[in-house]
Design a protein around this motif. Structure first.
Motif, PDB file in Angstrom:
ATOM      1  N   ALA A  37       0.853  -1.192   0.000  1.00  0.00           N
ATOM      2  CA  ALA A  37       0.000   0.000   0.000  1.00  0.00           C
ATOM      3  C   ALA A  37       0.882   1.233   0.000  1.00  0.00           C
ATOM      4  CB  ALA A  37      -0.926   0.011   1.218  1.00  0.00           C
ATOM      5  N   ARG A  38       0.288   2.355  -0.338  1.00  0.00           N
ATOM      6  CA  ARG A  38       1.011   3.624  -0.276  1.00  0.00           C
ATOM      7  C   ARG A  38       0.096   4.684   0.316  1.00  0.00           C
ATOM      8  NH1 ARG A  38       1.363   5.457  -6.646  1.00  0.00           N
ATOM      9  NH2 ARG A  38      -0.791   6.187  -6.866  1.00  0.00           N
ATOM     10  N   LEU A  39       0.720   5.755   0.818  1.00  0.00           N
ATOM     11  CA  LEU A  39       0.011   6.929   1.305  1.00  0.00           C
ATOM     12  C   LEU A  39       0.377   8.106   0.423  1.00  0.00           C
ATOM     13  CD1 LEU A  39       0.677   6.663   5.159  1.00  0.00           C
ATOM     14  CD2 LEU A  39      -1.197   5.659   3.844  1.00  0.00           C
ATOM     15  N   GLN A  40      -0.557   9.023   0.269  1.00  0.00           N
ATOM     16  CA  GLN A  40      -0.260  10.259  -0.436  1.00  0.00           C
ATOM     17  C   GLN A  40      -1.114  11.376   0.140  1.00  0.00           C
ATOM     18  OE1 GLN A  40      -1.080   9.361  -4.549  1.00  0.00           O
ATOM     19  NE2 GLN A  40      -3.209  10.014  -4.401  1.00  0.00           N
ATOM     20  N   VAL A  41      -0.564  12.575   0.078  1.00  0.00           N
ATOM     21  CA  VAL A  41      -1.296  13.730   0.592  1.00  0.00           C
ATOM     22  C   VAL A  41      -0.927  14.954  -0.230  1.00  0.00           C
ATOM     23  CG1 VAL A  41       0.482  14.119   2.373  1.00  0.00           C
ATOM     24  CG2 VAL A  41      -1.793  15.122   2.634  1.00  0.00           C
ATOM     25  N   VAL A  42      -1.943  15.660  -0.679  1.00  0.00           N
ATOM     26  CA  VAL A  42      -1.766  16.931  -1.368  1.00  0.00           C
ATOM     27  C   VAL A  42      -1.837  18.032  -0.323  1.00  0.00           C
ATOM     28  CG1 VAL A  42      -2.701  18.507  -3.107  1.00  0.00           C
ATOM     29  CG2 VAL A  42      -2.806  16.036  -3.479  1.00  0.00           C
ATOM     30  N   VAL A  43      -0.850  18.922  -0.312  1.00  0.00           N
ATOM     31  CA  VAL A  43      -0.786  19.981   0.688  1.00  0.00           C
ATOM     32  C   VAL A  43      -0.843  21.347   0.016  1.00  0.00           C
ATOM     33  CG1 VAL A  43       0.452  18.565   2.360  1.00  0.00           C
ATOM     34  CG2 VAL A  43       1.742  19.914   0.702  1.00  0.00           C
ATOM     35  N   GLU A  44      -1.135  22.366   0.810  1.00  0.00           N
ATOM     36  CA  GLU A  44      -1.340  23.695   0.248  1.00  0.00           C
ATOM     37  C   GLU A  44      -0.038  24.447  -0.002  1.00  0.00           C
ATOM     38  OE1 GLU A  44      -4.012  25.855   2.722  1.00  0.00           O
ATOM     39  OE2 GLU A  44      -5.766  24.691   2.109  1.00  0.00           O
ATOM     40  N   GLU A  45       0.971  24.211   0.849  1.00  0.00           N
ATOM     41  CA  GLU A  45       2.211  24.975   0.736  1.00  0.00           C
ATOM     42  C   GLU A  45       3.407  24.051   0.591  1.00  0.00           C
ATOM     43  OE1 GLU A  45      -0.401  27.473   3.671  1.00  0.00           O
ATOM     44  OE2 GLU A  45       0.288  25.390   3.617  1.00  0.00           O
ATOM     45  N   PRO A  46       4.435  24.494  -0.164  1.00  0.00           N
ATOM     46  CA  PRO A  46       5.632  23.665  -0.338  1.00  0.00           C
ATOM     47  C   PRO A  46       6.341  23.303   0.962  1.00  0.00           C
ATOM     48  CG  PRO A  46       5.553  25.380  -2.014  1.00  0.00           C
ATOM     49  CD  PRO A  46       4.444  25.681  -1.033  1.00  0.00           C
ATOM     50  N   TRP A  47       6.334  24.207   1.960  1.00  0.00           N
ATOM     51  CA  TRP A  47       7.037  23.881   3.197  1.00  0.00           C
ATOM     52  C   TRP A  47       6.424  22.666   3.879  1.00  0.00           C
ATOM     53  CZ3 TRP A  47       4.543  23.705   7.849  1.00  0.00           C
ATOM     54  CH2 TRP A  47       3.352  24.430   7.989  1.00  0.00           C
ATOM     55  N   ARG A  48       5.127  22.481   3.729  1.00  0.00           N
ATOM     56  CA  ARG A  48       4.491  21.302   4.323  1.00  0.00           C
ATOM     57  C   ARG A  48       5.034  20.030   3.674  1.00  0.00           C
ATOM     58  NH1 ARG A  48       0.080  22.640   7.532  1.00  0.00           N
ATOM     59  NH2 ARG A  48      -0.865  24.688   7.161  1.00  0.00           N
ATOM     60  N   ALA A  49       5.165  20.055   2.359  1.00  0.00           N
ATOM     61  CA  ALA A  49       5.676  18.882   1.650  1.00  0.00           C
ATOM     62  C   ALA A  49       7.097  18.549   2.092  1.00  0.00           C
ATOM     63  CB  ALA A  49       5.630  19.125   0.138  1.00  0.00           C
ATOM     64  N   ARG A  50       7.936  19.548   2.216  1.00  0.00           N
ATOM     65  CA  ARG A  50       9.320  19.321   2.613  1.00  0.00           C
ATOM     66  C   ARG A  50       9.408  18.723   4.020  1.00  0.00           C
ATOM     67  NH1 ARG A  50       9.774  24.590   0.797  1.00  0.00           N
ATOM     68  NH2 ARG A  50      10.134  25.302   2.924  1.00  0.00           N
ATOM     69  N   LEU A  51       8.631  19.291   4.935  1.00  0.00           N
ATOM     70  CA  LEU A  51       8.713  18.826   6.322  1.00  0.00           C
ATOM     71  C   LEU A  51       8.060  17.464   6.491  1.00  0.00           C
ATOM     72  CD1 LEU A  51       8.095  22.171   8.239  1.00  0.00           C
ATOM     73  CD2 LEU A  51      10.259  21.028   7.762  1.00  0.00           C
ATOM     74  N   LEU A  52       6.985  17.203   5.774  1.00  0.00           N
ATOM     75  CA  LEU A  52       6.390  15.867   5.824  1.00  0.00           C
ATOM     76  C   LEU A  52       7.357  14.832   5.263  1.00  0.00           C
ATOM     77  CD1 LEU A  52       2.681  16.493   4.741  1.00  0.00           C
ATOM     78  CD2 LEU A  52       3.467  15.652   6.971  1.00  0.00           C
ATOM     79  N   GLY A  71      -1.927  21.343  -9.255  1.00  0.00           N
ATOM     80  CA  GLY A  71      -0.797  22.249  -9.156  1.00  0.00           C
ATOM     81  C   GLY A  71      -0.202  22.369  -7.767  1.00  0.00           C
ATOM     82  N   SER A  72      -0.803  21.707  -6.774  1.00  0.00           N
ATOM     83  CA  SER A  72      -0.301  21.767  -5.402  1.00  0.00           C
ATOM     84  C   SER A  72       0.754  20.694  -5.162  1.00  0.00           C
ATOM     85  CB  SER A  72      -1.454  21.583  -4.413  1.00  0.00           C
ATOM     86  OG  SER A  72      -2.401  22.629  -4.533  1.00  0.00           O
ATOM     87  N   PRO A  73       1.613  20.897  -4.158  1.00  0.00           N
ATOM     88  CA  PRO A  73       2.615  19.878  -3.832  1.00  0.00           C
ATOM     89  C   PRO A  73       1.954  18.569  -3.394  1.00  0.00           C
ATOM     90  CG  PRO A  73       3.177  21.978  -2.829  1.00  0.00           C
ATOM     91  CD  PRO A  73       1.799  22.134  -3.354  1.00  0.00           C
ATOM     92  N   LEU A  74       2.559  17.475  -3.806  1.00  0.00           N
ATOM     93  CA  LEU A  74       2.061  16.141  -3.493  1.00  0.00           C
ATOM     94  C   LEU A  74       3.179  15.322  -2.862  1.00  0.00           C
ATOM     95  CD1 LEU A  74       0.049  13.721  -3.741  1.00  0.00           C
ATOM     96  CD2 LEU A  74       0.946  13.390  -6.067  1.00  0.00           C
ATOM     97  N   VAL A  75       2.885  14.743  -1.702  1.00  0.00           N
ATOM     98  CA  VAL A  75       3.806  13.837  -1.014  1.00  0.00           C
ATOM     99  C   VAL A  75       3.271  12.424  -1.202  1.00  0.00           C
ATOM    100  CG1 VAL A  75       4.893  13.240   1.174  1.00  0.00           C
ATOM    101  CG2 VAL A  75       4.292  15.625   0.697  1.00  0.00           C
ATOM    102  N   ARG A  76       4.100  11.543  -1.764  1.00  0.00           N
ATOM    103  CA  ARG A  76       3.619  10.194  -2.076  1.00  0.00           C
ATOM    104  C   ARG A  76       4.678   9.175  -1.685  1.00  0.00           C
ATOM    105  NH1 ARG A  76       2.134   9.604  -8.101  1.00  0.00           N
ATOM    106  NH2 ARG A  76       0.093  10.364  -7.403  1.00  0.00           N
ATOM    107  N   THR A  77       4.266   8.155  -0.951  1.00  0.00           N
ATOM    108  CA  THR A  77       5.178   7.081  -0.601  1.00  0.00           C
ATOM    109  C   THR A  77       5.252   6.081  -1.747  1.00  0.00           C
ATOM    110  OG1 THR A  77       3.634   5.478   0.339  1.00  0.00           O
ATOM    111  CG2 THR A  77       4.335   7.293   1.763  1.00  0.00           C
ATOM    112  N   ALA A  78       6.276   5.248  -1.695  1.00  0.00           N
ATOM    113  CA  ALA A  78       6.306   4.079  -2.557  1.00  0.00           C
ATOM    114  C   ALA A  78       5.311   3.051  -2.011  1.00  0.00           C
ATOM    115  CB  ALA A  78       7.711   3.495  -2.585  1.00  0.00           C
ATOM    116  N   PHE A  79       4.969   2.055  -2.825  1.00  0.00           N
ATOM    117  CA  PHE A  79       4.169   0.943  -2.320  1.00  0.00           C
ATOM    118  C   PHE A  79       5.049   0.111  -1.403  1.00  0.00           C
ATOM    119  CE2 PHE A  79       1.331   1.866  -5.885  1.00  0.00           C
ATOM    120  CZ  PHE A  79       0.098   1.699  -5.273  1.00  0.00           C
ATOM    121  N   GLN A  80       4.570  -0.092  -0.166  1.00  0.00           N
ATOM    122  CA  GLN A  80       5.318  -0.844   0.837  1.00  0.00           C
ATOM    123  C   GLN A  80       4.408  -1.845   1.521  1.00  0.00           C
ATOM    124  OE1 GLN A  80       8.380   2.768   2.219  1.00  0.00           O
ATOM    125  NE2 GLN A  80       7.397   1.464   3.729  1.00  0.00           N
ATOM    126  N   VAL A  81       4.951  -3.007   1.813  1.00  0.00           N
ATOM    127  CA  VAL A  81       4.162  -4.023   2.482  1.00  0.00           C
ATOM    128  C   VAL A  81       3.808  -3.601   3.900  1.00  0.00           C
ATOM    129  CG1 VAL A  81       6.192  -5.304   3.271  1.00  0.00           C
ATOM    130  CG2 VAL A  81       4.002  -6.493   2.994  1.00  0.00           C
TER     131      VAL A  81
END
Length: 206
Positions: A37-52, A71-81
């Motif tokens: 499975a993977r997790l992903q989250v779209v955030v409003e500001e770039p600093w949130r993406a960097r710190l997450l 157009g917003s920053p997206l934090v996405r993990t790889a698929f992990q067991v």
């Protein structure tokens, strides 16, 4: 000497379960069959993406920083067991749910704050996922059980979100989530100085 809560991020240390904090906000889990499975989250500001990305990496989870279709920053993990149990707990078919008996701790609250939290004169806001209204009531109850209750505010009040107010509750919240990472001071409970954002750069973190 300051007493540390058993449920604070300082007491528990970094744990994989902390990543459920982004699911309390607008994050999403995706399961790939019964294998990963993977997790992903779209955030409003770039600093949130960097710190997450830094918080995820601290917990041993590989992430990629990219840009969502909006157009917003997206934090996405790889698929992990090892993310599969979390994804299965937060999914009912294609719908996002809050697991039965879910309890918040400092690590989860910290990730929720970094994903979406806002510090305003009216209080500290923990925004919900506007596309998953079925999660709002159980998350409101979980915040109250964690010692940081607050009223639910709608879109006109800056929500959907829970607004935490009062010095005692904000002190409890600060104790639970720990000190702000550099760049998040203005959005942390009690923050007063706006921190200028930095340009967003697409990159990968490990």
């Amino acid at each position: 000497m300051r007493q540390i809560s058993f449920f604070s991020v300082e007491a528990s240390g970094p744990r994989l379960s902390d990543l459920a904090g982004v699911l309390c906000a607008q994050g999403r889990a995706t399961a790939f069959g019964r294998t990963a499975a993977r997790l992903q989250v779209v955030v409003e500001e770039p600093w949130r993406a960097r710190l997450l990305a830094a918080e995820f990496a601290w917990r041993g989870v590989r992430v990629t920083l990219t840009t969502a279709e909006c157009g917003s920053p997206l934090v996405r993990t790889a698929f992990q067991v090892d993310l599969l149990p979390m994804a299965n707990a937060w999914l009912d078919g294609d719908d996002k749910i809050v697991p039965p008996g879910f309890r918040l701790d400092g690590g989860m609250l910290r990730l929720w704050a970094l994903a979406a939290g806002r510090n305003e004169p009216r209080g500290y806001f923990f925004p919900f996922d506007p596309d998953a209204p079925q999660t709002h009531a159980p998350l409101t109850a979980a915040l109250a059980a964690a010692g940081v209750p607050g009223p639910v505010v709608g879109p006109r009040g800056g929500g959907p979100a829970v607004r935490v107010r009062g010095r005692r509750r904000l002190d409890t919240l600060t104790e639970l989530i720990g000190d702000p990472p550099p760049g998040a001071e203005a959005r942390w409970p009690g923050g007063a100085v706006e921190v200028p954002d930095q340009p967003y750069v697409r990159s990968a973190m490990a």
